[in-house]
Design an enzyme around this catalytic site. Structure first.
Site, PDB file in Angstrom:
ATOM      1  N   GLY A 122       0.845  -1.192   0.000  1.00 18.59           N
ATOM      2  CA  GLY A 122       0.000   0.000   0.000  1.00 18.59           C
ATOM      3  C   GLY A 122       0.881   1.243   0.000  1.00 18.59           C
ATOM      4  CB  ALA A 189      23.789  -6.716  25.977  1.00 18.66           C
ATOM      5  CB  ILE A 192      16.606  -8.637  19.931  1.00 20.25           C
ATOM      6  CG1 ILE A 192      15.218  -8.098  19.563  1.00 20.25           C
ATOM      7  CG2 ILE A 192      17.026  -9.774  18.993  1.00 20.25           C
ATOM      8  CD1 ILE A 192      15.075  -7.610  18.136  1.00 20.25           C
ATOM      9  CG  ASP A 319       7.420  -1.423  16.182  1.00 22.34           C
ATOM     10  OD1 ASP A 319       6.802  -1.283  17.251  1.00 22.34           O
ATOM     11  OD2 ASP A 319       8.130  -2.409  15.918  1.00 22.34           O
ATOM     12  CB  ALA A 327       3.132  -6.443  20.179  1.00 25.35           C
ATOM     13  CG  HIS A 451      -0.706 -18.447  51.291  1.00 23.25           C
ATOM     14  ND1 HIS A 451       0.589 -17.980  51.185  1.00 23.25           N
ATOM     15  CD2 HIS A 451      -0.643 -19.620  51.967  1.00 23.25           C
ATOM     16  CE1 HIS A 451       1.397 -18.830  51.801  1.00 23.25           C
ATOM     17  NE2 HIS A 451       0.674 -19.838  52.278  1.00 23.25           N
TER      18      HIS A 451
HETATM   19  P1  FAD Z   1       4.777  -4.734  12.470  1.00 21.26           P
HETATM   20  O1  FAD Z   1       4.435  -5.838  13.366  1.00 21.26           O
HETATM   21  O2  FAD Z   1       6.168  -4.614  11.976  1.00 21.26           O
HETATM   22  O3  FAD Z   1       3.777  -4.864  11.227  1.00 21.26           O
HETATM   23  C1  FAD Z   1       3.834  -4.031  10.123  1.00 21.26           C
HETATM   24  C2  FAD Z   1       3.282  -4.772   8.925  1.00 21.26           C
HETATM   25  O4  FAD Z   1       3.094  -3.853   7.868  1.00 21.26           O
HETATM   26  C3  FAD Z   1       4.232  -5.846   8.388  1.00 21.26           C
HETATM   27  O5  FAD Z   1       3.499  -7.005   8.081  1.00 21.26           O
HETATM   28  C4  FAD Z   1       4.799  -5.207   7.125  1.00 21.26           C
HETATM   29  O6  FAD Z   1       5.187  -6.140   6.150  1.00 21.26           O
HETATM   30  C5  FAD Z   1       3.599  -4.407   6.660  1.00 21.26           C
HETATM   31  N1  FAD Z   1       3.916  -3.293   5.760  1.00 21.26           N
HETATM   32  C6  FAD Z   1       4.901  -2.363   5.911  1.00 21.26           C
HETATM   33  N2  FAD Z   1       4.846  -1.476   4.904  1.00 21.26           N
HETATM   34  C7  FAD Z   1       3.821  -1.852   4.108  1.00 21.26           C
HETATM   35  C8  FAD Z   1       3.276  -1.342   2.915  1.00 21.26           C
HETATM   36  N3  FAD Z   1       3.754  -0.238   2.341  1.00 21.26           N
HETATM   37  N4  FAD Z   1       2.243  -1.996   2.358  1.00 21.26           N
HETATM   38  C9  FAD Z   1       1.724  -3.121   2.920  1.00 21.26           C
HETATM   39  N5  FAD Z   1       2.201  -3.646   4.053  1.00 21.26           N
HETATM   40  C10 FAD Z   1       3.227  -3.011   4.651  1.00 21.26           C
HETATM   41  N6  FAD Z   1       7.031  -6.711  21.280  1.00 21.26           N
HETATM   42  C11 FAD Z   1       6.359  -7.027  22.406  1.00 21.26           C
HETATM   43  O7  FAD Z   1       5.507  -6.257  22.848  1.00 21.26           O
HETATM   44  N7  FAD Z   1       6.607  -8.199  23.063  1.00 21.26           N
HETATM   45  C12 FAD Z   1       7.534  -9.081  22.627  1.00 21.26           C
HETATM   46  O8  FAD Z   1       7.736 -10.133  23.249  1.00 21.26           O
HETATM   47  C13 FAD Z   1       8.256  -8.768  21.447  1.00 21.26           C
HETATM   48  N8  FAD Z   1       9.196  -9.621  20.971  1.00 21.26           N
HETATM   49  C14 FAD Z   1       9.858  -9.311  19.814  1.00 21.26           C
HETATM   50  C15 FAD Z   1      10.833 -10.183  19.363  1.00 21.26           C
HETATM   51  C16 FAD Z   1      11.545  -9.895  18.208  1.00 21.26           C
HETATM   52  C17 FAD Z   1      12.594 -10.861  17.721  1.00 21.26           C
HETATM   53  C18 FAD Z   1      11.241  -8.710  17.486  1.00 21.26           C
HETATM   54  C19 FAD Z   1      11.961  -8.393  16.209  1.00 21.26           C
HETATM   55  C20 FAD Z   1      10.272  -7.830  17.937  1.00 21.26           C
HETATM   56  C21 FAD Z   1       9.582  -8.113  19.114  1.00 21.26           C
HETATM   57  N9  FAD Z   1       8.622  -7.243  19.626  1.00 21.26           N
HETATM   58  C22 FAD Z   1       7.968  -7.551  20.787  1.00 21.26           C
HETATM   59  C23 FAD Z   1       8.286  -5.977  18.955  1.00 21.26           C
HETATM   60  C24 FAD Z   1       6.966  -6.145  18.176  1.00 21.26           C
HETATM   61  O9  FAD Z   1       7.120  -7.186  17.235  1.00 21.26           O
HETATM   62  C25 FAD Z   1       6.620  -4.842  17.492  1.00 21.26           C
HETATM   63  O10 FAD Z   1       6.583  -3.794  18.437  1.00 21.26           O
HETATM   64  C26 FAD Z   1       5.259  -4.940  16.822  1.00 21.26           C
HETATM   65  O11 FAD Z   1       5.235  -5.987  15.888  1.00 21.26           O
HETATM   66  C27 FAD Z   1       4.922  -3.619  16.136  1.00 21.26           C
HETATM   67  O12 FAD Z   1       3.697  -3.727  15.504  1.00 21.26           O
HETATM   68  P2  FAD Z   1       3.366  -2.860  14.189  1.00 21.26           P
HETATM   69  O13 FAD Z   1       2.003  -3.290  13.774  1.00 21.26           O
HETATM   70  O14 FAD Z   1       3.645  -1.448  14.444  1.00 21.26           O
HETATM   71  O15 FAD Z   1       4.434  -3.331  13.103  1.00 21.26           O
HETATM   72  P1  NAD Z   2      17.413  -2.535  21.880  1.00 22.43           P
HETATM   73  O1  NAD Z   2      17.350  -1.085  21.703  1.00 22.43           O
HETATM   74  O2  NAD Z   2      16.630  -3.173  22.967  1.00 22.43           O
HETATM   75  O3  NAD Z   2      18.929  -3.003  22.107  1.00 22.43           O
HETATM   76  C1  NAD Z   2      19.951  -2.703  21.216  1.00 22.43           C
HETATM   77  C2  NAD Z   2      21.241  -2.679  22.005  1.00 22.43           C
HETATM   78  O4  NAD Z   2      22.312  -2.603  21.091  1.00 22.43           O
HETATM   79  C3  NAD Z   2      21.352  -1.462  22.921  1.00 22.43           C
HETATM   80  O5  NAD Z   2      21.703  -1.884  24.216  1.00 22.43           O
HETATM   81  C4  NAD Z   2      22.443  -0.624  22.274  1.00 22.43           C
HETATM   82  O6  NAD Z   2      23.198   0.101  23.212  1.00 22.43           O
HETATM   83  C5  NAD Z   2      23.277  -1.695  21.594  1.00 22.43           C
HETATM   84  N1  NAD Z   2      24.047  -1.213  20.458  1.00 22.43           N
HETATM   85  C6  NAD Z   2      23.658  -0.392  19.465  1.00 22.43           C
HETATM   86  N2  NAD Z   2      24.668  -0.198  18.592  1.00 22.43           N
HETATM   87  C7  NAD Z   2      25.725  -0.938  19.042  1.00 22.43           C
HETATM   88  C8  NAD Z   2      27.048  -1.166  18.582  1.00 22.43           C
HETATM   89  N3  NAD Z   2      27.489  -0.609  17.473  1.00 22.43           N
HETATM   90  N4  NAD Z   2      27.850  -1.970  19.310  1.00 22.43           N
HETATM   91  C9  NAD Z   2      27.403  -2.568  20.437  1.00 22.43           C
HETATM   92  N5  NAD Z   2      26.160  -2.375  20.927  1.00 22.43           N
HETATM   93  C10 NAD Z   2      25.327  -1.580  20.233  1.00 22.43           C
HETATM   94  O7  NAD Z   2      17.046  -3.150  20.441  1.00 22.43           O
HETATM   95  P2  NAD Z   2      16.830  -4.651  19.999  1.00 22.43           P
HETATM   96  O8  NAD Z   2      17.260  -5.577  21.060  1.00 22.43           O
HETATM   97  O9  NAD Z   2      17.406  -4.757  18.640  1.00 22.43           O
HETATM   98  O10 NAD Z   2      15.255  -4.712  19.890  1.00 22.43           O
HETATM   99  C11 NAD Z   2      14.559  -3.827  18.986  1.00 22.43           C
HETATM  100  C12 NAD Z   2      13.203  -3.487  19.491  1.00 22.43           C
HETATM  101  O11 NAD Z   2      12.350  -4.616  19.465  1.00 22.43           O
HETATM  102  C13 NAD Z   2      13.243  -2.982  20.914  1.00 22.43           C
HETATM  103  O12 NAD Z   2      12.980  -1.613  20.893  1.00 22.43           O
HETATM  104  C14 NAD Z   2      12.166  -3.701  21.629  1.00 22.43           C
HETATM  105  O13 NAD Z   2      11.205  -2.811  22.092  1.00 22.43           O
HETATM  106  C15 NAD Z   2      11.536  -4.631  20.606  1.00 22.43           C
HETATM  107  N6  NAD Z   2      11.529  -5.981  21.198  1.00 22.43           N
HETATM  108  C16 NAD Z   2      10.756  -6.180  22.300  1.00 22.43           C
HETATM  109  C17 NAD Z   2      10.772  -7.403  22.924  1.00 22.43           C
HETATM  110  C18 NAD Z   2       9.936  -7.596  24.147  1.00 22.43           C
HETATM  111  O14 NAD Z   2       9.057  -6.776  24.391  1.00 22.43           O
HETATM  112  N7  NAD Z   2      10.157  -8.640  24.934  1.00 22.43           N
HETATM  113  C19 NAD Z   2      11.574  -8.421  22.448  1.00 22.43           C
HETATM  114  C20 NAD Z   2      12.359  -8.179  21.338  1.00 22.43           C
HETATM  115  C21 NAD Z   2      12.314  -6.940  20.715  1.00 22.43           C
END
Ligand code: FAD
Ligand code: NAD
Length: 479
Positions: A122, A189, A192, A319, A327, A451
């Site tokens: 889109g 660290a 992720i 995001d 999420a 409890h």
């Molecule tokens: P997204 O989930 O990225 O969805 C966006 C969608 O839009 C995608 O399907 C993309 O393909 C689509 N899109 C983009 N541009 C277009 C376009 N032009 N046309 C059509 N479609 C398009 N968050 C938590 O709260 N808890 C967690 O445990 C957690 N674990 C995570 C673990 C990992 C490894 C990662 C990478 C992220 C994690 N997150 C977690 C973060 C979470 O996934 C995101 O915050 C969340 O998915 C954001 O939702 P969103 O809808 O904004 O974007």
């Molecule tokens: P993050 O911001 O949590 O961590 C990235 C880390 O990389 C930071 O500590 C930063 O200081 C370090 N860093 C950046 N550049 C560097 C470099 N050149 N050398 C060494 N260290 C460096 O980001 P992430 O872990 O990639 O996760 C991305 C996003 O996804 C987060 O914002 C998080 O909100 C979301 N996420 C959420 C969950 C969850 O809610 N459980 C799980 C996974 C991801």
């Protein structure tokens, strides 16, 4: 001439977009959702990052690896399991099945709510309508009164660690390793790094995390982050703070990581490297240049507190806009945008967004840390309770960590709750609810908890703010 016409078109089918589309249709608005994601099988797959390669698959692997690790600790319960082994292929395919079940569930929810689903790209046009391009490059226009942009985010990359070989990967690839690397490096660290590091460390990888910052998890309450680092290090995560990685070079001999720490240059060879240095908004080709939508210097779409962009009938959520990349925050923003288009005065309470890191023990928090509370001028009263004194935690052999509650000393209002411990992701919900209703620590102290349960630790920490916890010695002596 547009072929289809809607009251709301949502671009993006992740938690922000699908929640927005479902809510919008529930309110009776004619709604379409466009999503471009193709899943692992190459077929369209709703649910965005969260369902396809984020929250859900990472938790499926965290749970699998935790169960595997627990098997080796069952001896404490008098249970012996000999020669436990893990089949990585089976673990990954179970994860894929969970993903498949949930992503197809979004399609069913769309049907049940009357959301029209468009599979492809889109793009917002200057006239406020949307250009839709199918996966086989058929272009059409969709007429609409309102647009909700929910394109999500993608991993950030850095030049010193190019993802140009199968040995140096981002989080998406790290969810699909076919075997356990002997030695795993992780750049970053953060959330992720710690979650995926825990998965592969539990399965046997020697895991080294290279973190640029001197402080571990700086946004977490310092007492909690300090204890978490100690516990995670004891589990085998080699967390190297204050390291500047200079180069990451893959060859047949492995991945050479050159880094500087305390003024010294060091080299480490790992088998694989995960780059986890943050994520960036996914706005590539989303908005025609002449639309008038503003973005900031990092590419986030500029919005007000209601997620409205510089154009009145265009909202942006999840995001791709300011705030934590989570999420649940994304979904709440999607719902708010749909409701505001309908005419409701909905709000998101950005002060009460819970965050969880799914290590073991889990790290969860909401509101201000003690340091932030003091920084904001509050006189902070603190109550803590250790899971080591919780009957339920001891019975489950899961006794590491604590609950910490921070209250404003003048009003006793709870400012923040930080938990390191078993099921912290579940416990934090109770704190969010209490804070949402403006609770004081006394309110939580006056509430009855079952409890034995882990929740009692929250109760005791709240009592501890006033100096009258029952199951620990109180430092403060108050009547
Ligand atoms: P997204 O989930 O990225 O969805 C966006 C969608 O839009 C995608 O399907 C993309 O393909 C689509 N899109 C983009 N541009 C277009 C376009 N032009 N046309 C059509 N479609 C398009 N968050 C938590 O709260 N808890 C967690 O445990 C957690 N674990 C995570 C673990 C990992 C490894 C990662 C990478 C992220 C994690 N997150 C977690 C973060 C979470 O996934 C995101 O915050 C969340 O998915 C954001 O939702 P969103 O809808 O904004 O974007
Ligand atoms: P993050 O911001 O949590 O961590 C990235 C880390 O990389 C930071 O500590 C930063 O200081 C370090 N860093 C950046 N550049 C560097 C470099 N050149 N050398 C060494 N260290 C460096 O980001 P992430 O872990 O990639 O996760 C991305 C996003 O996804 C987060 O914002 C998080 O909100 C979301 N996420 C959420 C969950 C969850 O809610 N459980 C799980 C996974 C991801």
């Amino acid at each position: 001439m547009a072929e289809k016409s809607y009251e709301v078109v949502v671009i993006g089918g992740g938690p922000a977009g699908y929640a927005a589309a479902i809510r919008s249709a529930q309110l009776g608005l004619k709604t379409a959702c466009i999503d471009k994601t193709l899943g692992k099988s190459g077929k369209p797959s709703l649910g965005g990052t969260c369902l396809n390669w984020g929250c859900i698959p990472s938790k499926a692997l965290l749970d699998a690896s935790h169960k595997f690790e627990e098997v080796n600790q069952l001896v404490d319960f008098g249970i012996s399991v000999e020669n436990a082994s893990i089949d990585i292929e089976a673990m990954i395919s179970r994860k894929d099945e969970v993903v498949q079940q949930l992503t197809s569930g979004i399609g069913s929810l769309f049907k049940a709510n009357g959301v029209d689903s468009f599979e492809g790209m889109g793009r917002l046009l200057a006239d406020g309508n949307v250009e839709f391009t199918t996966h086989d490059a058929q272009v059409s226009q969709i007429e609409t009164n309102n647009v909700i942009l929910a394109p999500g985010s993608v991993p950030s990359s850095i030049d010193i660690a190019p993802l140009s070989s199968p040995q140096v990967v981002d989080s998406t690839e790290a969810l699909n390793f076919g075997d356990v690397p002997n030695r795993l490096g992780i750049l970053g660290a953060g959330v992720i790094g710690l979650e995926l590091g825990s998965v592969w460390n539990r399965l046997g990888s020697e895991t080294i995390l290279f973190e640029a910052l001197e402080q571990f998890l700086p946004s977490v309450d310092h007492r909690i982050s300090r204890d978490a680092k100690r516990i995670l290090s004891k589990q085998g995560l080699d967390i190297r703070l204050g390291t500047t990685v200079v180069s990451v070079t893959a060859s047949d001999n492995g991945v050479e990581v050159v880094y500087e720490a305390k003024g010294e240059k060091n080299t480490v060879i790992v088998d694989r490297m995960i780059v986890a240095v943050g994520r960036k908004p996914n706005t590539y080709d989303l908005i025609a240049t002449d639309c008038g939508i503003e973005t900031d210097e990092r590419g986030f779409i500029t919005v007000n507190e209601f997620c409205q962009t510089s154009l009145e009938n265009v909202y942006a959520v999840g995001d791709a806009v300011r705030g934590p990349m989570l999420a649940h925050k994304a979904a709440e923003e999607g719902i708010m945008a749909a409701e505001r288009i309908f005419g409701k005065k909905s709000l998101v309470n950005y002060s009460n967004v819970p965050a969880v890191i799914y290590t073991h023990p889990e790290i969860a928090w909401v509101g201000l840390s003690e340091e932030q509370a003091k920084g904001e001028g509050f006189e902070a009263e603190v109550g803590t309770f250790s899971f080591g004194a919780s009957g339920r935690a001891l019975a489950a052999n899961d006794r590491e960590g604590l609950v910490k509650i921070i209250s404003d000393s003048s009003s006793d209002r709870v400012l923040g709750v930080h938990i390191l411990g078993p099921q912290a992701s579940e416990l934090i919900g109770q704190a969010v609810m209490a804070m949402e209703f403006g609770a004081t620590s006394e309110d939580i102290g006056l509430t009855m908890f079952a409890h034995p349960s882990l929740s009692e630790a929250l109760h005791e920490a709240a009592l501890g703010v006033g100096g009258h916890a029952i199951h620990m010695a109180n430092r403060k002596k108050k009547k």
